[in-house]
Design a protein around this motif. Sequence first.
Motif, PDB file in Angstrom:
ATOM      1  N   ARG A 447      -6.529  42.334 -40.498  1.00  0.00           N
ATOM      2  CA  ARG A 447      -7.227  43.225 -39.573  1.00  0.00           C
ATOM      3  C   ARG A 447      -8.458  43.804 -40.250  1.00  0.00           C
ATOM      4  O   ARG A 447      -8.503  43.974 -41.460  1.00  0.00           O
ATOM      5  CB  ARG A 447      -6.323  44.382 -39.138  1.00  0.00           C
ATOM      6  CG  ARG A 447      -5.023  43.980 -38.443  1.00  0.00           C
ATOM      7  CD  ARG A 447      -5.241  43.559 -37.011  1.00  0.00           C
ATOM      8  NE  ARG A 447      -4.014  43.158 -36.364  1.00  0.00           N
ATOM      9  CZ  ARG A 447      -3.435  43.839 -35.375  1.00  0.00           C
ATOM     10  NH1 ARG A 447      -3.990  44.951 -34.925  1.00  0.00           N
ATOM     11  NH2 ARG A 447      -2.319  43.399 -34.825  1.00  0.00           N
ATOM     12  N   LEU A 448      -9.465  44.100 -39.439  1.00  0.00           N
ATOM     13  CA  LEU A 448     -10.598  44.907 -39.861  1.00  0.00           C
ATOM     14  C   LEU A 448     -10.496  46.188 -39.049  1.00  0.00           C
ATOM     15  O   LEU A 448     -10.716  46.164 -37.840  1.00  0.00           O
ATOM     16  CB  LEU A 448     -11.926  44.194 -39.592  1.00  0.00           C
ATOM     17  CG  LEU A 448     -13.171  44.974 -40.004  1.00  0.00           C
ATOM     18  CD1 LEU A 448     -13.216  45.156 -41.504  1.00  0.00           C
ATOM     19  CD2 LEU A 448     -14.440  44.269 -39.527  1.00  0.00           C
ATOM     20  N   LYS A 449     -10.109  47.282 -39.709  1.00  0.00           N
ATOM     21  CA  LYS A 449      -9.648  48.480 -39.008  1.00  0.00           C
ATOM     22  C   LYS A 449      -8.446  48.043 -38.171  1.00  0.00           C
ATOM     23  O   LYS A 449      -7.442  47.628 -38.716  1.00  0.00           O
ATOM     24  CB  LYS A 449     -10.774  49.103 -38.189  1.00  0.00           C
ATOM     25  CG  LYS A 449     -11.926  49.606 -39.057  1.00  0.00           C
ATOM     26  CD  LYS A 449     -13.015  50.261 -38.242  1.00  0.00           C
ATOM     27  CE  LYS A 449     -14.140  50.748 -39.123  1.00  0.00           C
ATOM     28  NZ  LYS A 449     -15.252  51.331 -38.367  1.00  0.00           N
ATOM     29  N   SER A 450      -8.540  48.074 -36.842  1.00  0.00           N
ATOM     30  CA  SER A 450      -7.410  47.588 -36.042  1.00  0.00           C
ATOM     31  C   SER A 450      -7.742  46.261 -35.354  1.00  0.00           C
ATOM     32  O   SER A 450      -6.887  45.700 -34.665  1.00  0.00           O
ATOM     33  CB  SER A 450      -7.027  48.637 -34.987  1.00  0.00           C
ATOM     34  OG  SER A 450      -8.123  48.880 -34.111  1.00  0.00           O
ATOM     35  N   ASP A 451      -8.955  45.752 -35.532  1.00  0.00           N
ATOM     36  CA  ASP A 451      -9.360  44.513 -34.875  1.00  0.00           C
ATOM     37  C   ASP A 451      -8.758  43.301 -35.582  1.00  0.00           C
ATOM     38  O   ASP A 451      -8.571  43.292 -36.798  1.00  0.00           O
ATOM     39  CB  ASP A 451     -10.888  44.388 -34.875  1.00  0.00           C
ATOM     40  CG  ASP A 451     -11.551  45.385 -33.944  1.00  0.00           C
ATOM     41  OD1 ASP A 451     -10.825  45.995 -33.136  1.00  0.00           O
ATOM     42  OD2 ASP A 451     -12.766  45.565 -34.039  1.00  0.00           O
ATOM     43  N   TYR A 452      -8.481  42.252 -34.786  1.00  0.00           N
ATOM     44  CA  TYR A 452      -7.958  41.018 -35.358  1.00  0.00           C
ATOM     45  C   TYR A 452      -9.031  40.350 -36.212  1.00  0.00           C
ATOM     46  O   TYR A 452     -10.211  40.321 -35.852  1.00  0.00           O
ATOM     47  CB  TYR A 452      -7.537  40.047 -34.249  1.00  0.00           C
ATOM     48  CG  TYR A 452      -6.515  40.618 -33.305  1.00  0.00           C
ATOM     49  CD1 TYR A 452      -5.323  41.165 -33.773  1.00  0.00           C
ATOM     50  CD2 TYR A 452      -6.732  40.623 -31.924  1.00  0.00           C
ATOM     51  CE1 TYR A 452      -4.384  41.691 -32.906  1.00  0.00           C
ATOM     52  CE2 TYR A 452      -5.799  41.155 -31.052  1.00  0.00           C
ATOM     53  CZ  TYR A 452      -4.630  41.683 -31.542  1.00  0.00           C
ATOM     54  OH  TYR A 452      -3.702  42.206 -30.683  1.00  0.00           O
ATOM     55  N   ARG A 453      -8.611  39.791 -37.320  1.00  0.00           N
ATOM     56  CA  ARG A 453      -9.516  39.063 -38.202  1.00  0.00           C
ATOM     57  C   ARG A 453      -9.070  37.601 -38.251  1.00  0.00           C
ATOM     58  O   ARG A 453      -7.985  37.300 -38.749  1.00  0.00           O
ATOM     59  CB  ARG A 453      -9.519  39.666 -39.603  1.00  0.00           C
ATOM     60  CG  ARG A 453     -10.391  38.908 -40.596  1.00  0.00           C
ATOM     61  CD  ARG A 453     -10.258  39.472 -41.996  1.00  0.00           C
ATOM     62  NE  ARG A 453     -10.826  40.812 -42.094  1.00  0.00           N
ATOM     63  CZ  ARG A 453     -10.626  41.627 -43.122  1.00  0.00           C
ATOM     64  NH1 ARG A 453      -9.843  41.252 -44.113  1.00  0.00           N
ATOM     65  NH2 ARG A 453     -11.194  42.817 -43.148  1.00  0.00           N
ATOM     66  N   TYR A 454      -9.909  36.712 -37.730  1.00  0.00           N
ATOM     67  CA  TYR A 454      -9.558  35.299 -37.711  1.00  0.00           C
ATOM     68  C   TYR A 454     -10.061  34.641 -39.000  1.00  0.00           C
ATOM     69  O   TYR A 454     -11.211  34.815 -39.390  1.00  0.00           O
ATOM     70  CB  TYR A 454     -10.178  34.587 -36.502  1.00  0.00           C
ATOM     71  CG  TYR A 454      -9.507  33.273 -36.194  1.00  0.00           C
ATOM     72  CD1 TYR A 454      -8.560  33.186 -35.183  1.00  0.00           C
ATOM     73  CD2 TYR A 454      -9.776  32.134 -36.938  1.00  0.00           C
ATOM     74  CE1 TYR A 454      -7.908  31.980 -34.909  1.00  0.00           C
ATOM     75  CE2 TYR A 454      -9.132  30.937 -36.688  1.00  0.00           C
ATOM     76  CZ  TYR A 454      -8.210  30.866 -35.661  1.00  0.00           C
ATOM     77  OH  TYR A 454      -7.558  29.677 -35.422  1.00  0.00           O
ATOM     78  N   SER A 455      -9.178  33.901 -39.647  1.00  0.00           N
ATOM     79  CA  SER A 455      -9.502  33.270 -40.920  1.00  0.00           C
ATOM     80  C   SER A 455      -9.092  31.802 -40.876  1.00  0.00           C
ATOM     81  O   SER A 455      -8.010  31.474 -40.390  1.00  0.00           O
ATOM     82  CB  SER A 455      -8.767  33.990 -42.054  1.00  0.00           C
ATOM     83  OG  SER A 455      -8.655  33.176 -43.197  1.00  0.00           O
ATOM     84  N   ILE A 456      -9.953  30.933 -41.386  1.00  0.00           N
ATOM     85  CA  ILE A 456      -9.594  29.509 -41.459  1.00  0.00           C
ATOM     86  C   ILE A 456      -8.413  29.315 -42.403  1.00  0.00           C
ATOM     87  O   ILE A 456      -7.435  28.641 -42.070  1.00  0.00           O
ATOM     88  CB  ILE A 456     -10.792  28.661 -41.933  1.00  0.00           C
ATOM     89  CG1 ILE A 456     -11.955  28.752 -40.936  1.00  0.00           C
ATOM     90  CG2 ILE A 456     -10.376  27.207 -42.117  1.00  0.00           C
ATOM     91  CD1 ILE A 456     -13.223  28.045 -41.397  1.00  0.00           C
ATOM     92  N   GLY A 457      -8.499  29.929 -43.589  1.00  0.00           N
ATOM     93  CA  GLY A 457      -7.492  29.684 -44.619  1.00  0.00           C
ATOM     94  C   GLY A 457      -6.162  30.339 -44.367  1.00  0.00           C
ATOM     95  O   GLY A 457      -5.124  29.829 -44.797  1.00  0.00           O
ATOM     96  N   LEU A 458      -6.144  31.476 -43.650  1.00  0.00           N
ATOM     97  CA  LEU A 458      -4.908  32.221 -43.471  1.00  0.00           C
ATOM     98  C   LEU A 458      -4.318  32.076 -42.074  1.00  0.00           C
ATOM     99  O   LEU A 458      -3.097  32.134 -41.904  1.00  0.00           O
ATOM    100  CB  LEU A 458      -5.151  33.700 -43.771  1.00  0.00           C
ATOM    101  CG  LEU A 458      -3.915  34.580 -43.929  1.00  0.00           C
ATOM    102  CD1 LEU A 458      -3.055  34.124 -45.098  1.00  0.00           C
ATOM    103  CD2 LEU A 458      -4.326  36.043 -44.125  1.00  0.00           C
ATOM    104  N   VAL A 459      -5.171  31.863 -41.066  1.00  0.00           N
ATOM    105  CA  VAL A 459      -4.683  31.756 -39.687  1.00  0.00           C
ATOM    106  C   VAL A 459      -4.666  30.303 -39.211  1.00  0.00           C
ATOM    107  O   VAL A 459      -3.628  29.804 -38.764  1.00  0.00           O
ATOM    108  CB  VAL A 459      -5.543  32.616 -38.730  1.00  0.00           C
ATOM    109  CG1 VAL A 459      -5.079  32.445 -37.288  1.00  0.00           C
ATOM    110  CG2 VAL A 459      -5.481  34.083 -39.134  1.00  0.00           C
ATOM    111  N   TYR A 460      -5.805  29.615 -39.323  1.00  0.00           N
ATOM    112  CA  TYR A 460      -5.899  28.285 -38.716  1.00  0.00           C
ATOM    113  C   TYR A 460      -5.193  27.202 -39.533  1.00  0.00           C
ATOM    114  O   TYR A 460      -4.349  26.468 -39.006  1.00  0.00           O
ATOM    115  CB  TYR A 460      -7.361  27.904 -38.515  1.00  0.00           C
ATOM    116  CG  TYR A 460      -7.526  26.539 -37.881  1.00  0.00           C
ATOM    117  CD1 TYR A 460      -7.147  26.314 -36.560  1.00  0.00           C
ATOM    118  CD2 TYR A 460      -8.054  25.465 -38.602  1.00  0.00           C
ATOM    119  CE1 TYR A 460      -7.280  25.061 -35.976  1.00  0.00           C
ATOM    120  CE2 TYR A 460      -8.192  24.213 -38.022  1.00  0.00           C
ATOM    121  CZ  TYR A 460      -7.804  24.024 -36.711  1.00  0.00           C
ATOM    122  OH  TYR A 460      -7.931  22.782 -36.141  1.00  0.00           O
TER     123      TYR A 460
END
Length: 562
Positions: A447-460
């Motif tokens: 998260r960035l503050k409470s916003d979702y943070r999309y990451s290639i290495g960690l999410v995709y």
Amino acid sequence: MLEIELLQALYPTGQRELEAAALSKVDVDQFYGIEIDEFPARIAETAMWMMDHIMNNRLSLEFGQVFARIPLKAAPHIVHGDALETDWADVLPPEQCSYVFGNPPFLGAKVQSETQRAQVRRIAALGKSGGTLDFVAAWFIKAGEYVSSPRTGDGAGETVEGSRPARIGFVSTNSITQGEQVAQLWPLLFQRYGLEIAFAHRTFGWGSDARGKAHVHVVIIGLTRRDHEPAEKRLFNYEDINGDPDETRHSALSPYLFDASQLADRHLVVRETTTALSSRPLMLFGNMPNDGGHLILSEAEAANAIQADPAIGPYVRQLVGAQDSLNGEARFCLWLQGAPLGLMRANSLLKDRLAAVRAYRSASSRPATQRLAETPSLFGEIRQGAGAFILIPRHSSERRRYVPFGFYRDGEIAHDSCLFMPGASLAEFGVLTSATHMSWLRHIGGRLKSDYRYSIGLVYNPFPWPTLTEADKAYLDGLAQAVLNARAAHPGATLADLYDPDVMPADLRRAHRALDQAVDRLYRKAPFDSDRERVEHLFTLYEKMTAGLLAAPGKAKRRRKA
């Protein structure tokens, strides 16, 4: 208050034989604490006396007797000092401690002072990288060391006969249960200190009546030594983060705060990886101009440039980044790959712009940027190919049910403020925008503050991508197109408008729901009851995907030597 509730349970009809003073066993001198600032330390002492007096009055009302601890003889033990520099065993020997609890400071890795960052890195001892742990993580590590200290008995981790090790309970930012911090913090707690999660409250909103205090998203986590863990672990889930929780009980809890009883390894964490764990399309960072803004055109500048010289029209392309896609903004760029040299020399706008790019790059202190001055007509980093692509914003509001991914047919250029999947199909867009993938993002991504943070290495890359037959692809193509059609049915509405949960159109909701059901069936026949159930199922698939790939570094080294 807890003592009063216990006495009520022991004496449900009340009692008159014993004085209230004889019933109460809790006093302020049983509490020990560490506070870095002296004035708050003194306030804490006074507050405990006041609360003791209030509870004594309540006890008197419950049992019909007057009870007051006056004169004040007992006092709480509040040490004035830095909790991360103080040896907790000097404050209270661990064999005399029953509970370690509190509300440590909430400071992200990027807002810590140099001193604080050094403290966290020293305590975590993660090696060269140092980690990116939030400040609160240091209290979990210190507590783990404290309850597992060899000073509690004759040998490491042994306790004095008849006693049990202290249990831990902390309020924390939810960042330690998602994103990259999970793989840094939790193996320390599980492996270095032999702890297990005994209970947990999943993310809920925690506010303050103090002026200027922001509401934060927190979790509460209870830990115990593995040799004293309860058979049932209590988990409190908040469907409404500002509402009351529902409780479930499980034999094991994951550090992501969901049921881990179906996992062979309940300590499993998702580690960032540069390569996908199964066959799937490639996802990339967008194209970086590195141009000082000189290759970028506003909508009016693009129109004027083409009107002045129609020959440059094919080389003026729409540039889309996360905010452009979300808010319907129009930016353009000079995309001069393959442009004739004669055009670039003859067109005054191009000549001026390219000279400015060359000057900007030449003035850079970075050698790599200086070398780019030799090719001022090109973006600094180019990854764009022909064909459709999916645009993935790196950050998205946590209020949205779906991250508003964009689908672009051809011709636009993805900016490096976003991620993108080149050469993408509608079916792939359907999988990415499904509730299944969204649940993985919400639970595993940072998260960035409470916003979702999309990451290639960690999410995709770690996401368990489904196996798609040609029939599956054709079916998903149609459902994904229905989502795009529903978007298009509201001209003038931006993606920010369409995916605002308060005003999201009914036809778009229906299109997404149909797509969600189809993607869910790719993973199992029975429908999922919740996002948490989805990610629990996905996690079992992730464990199978990574079997043999995520061994501890020490074990991996021993295998190589053998």
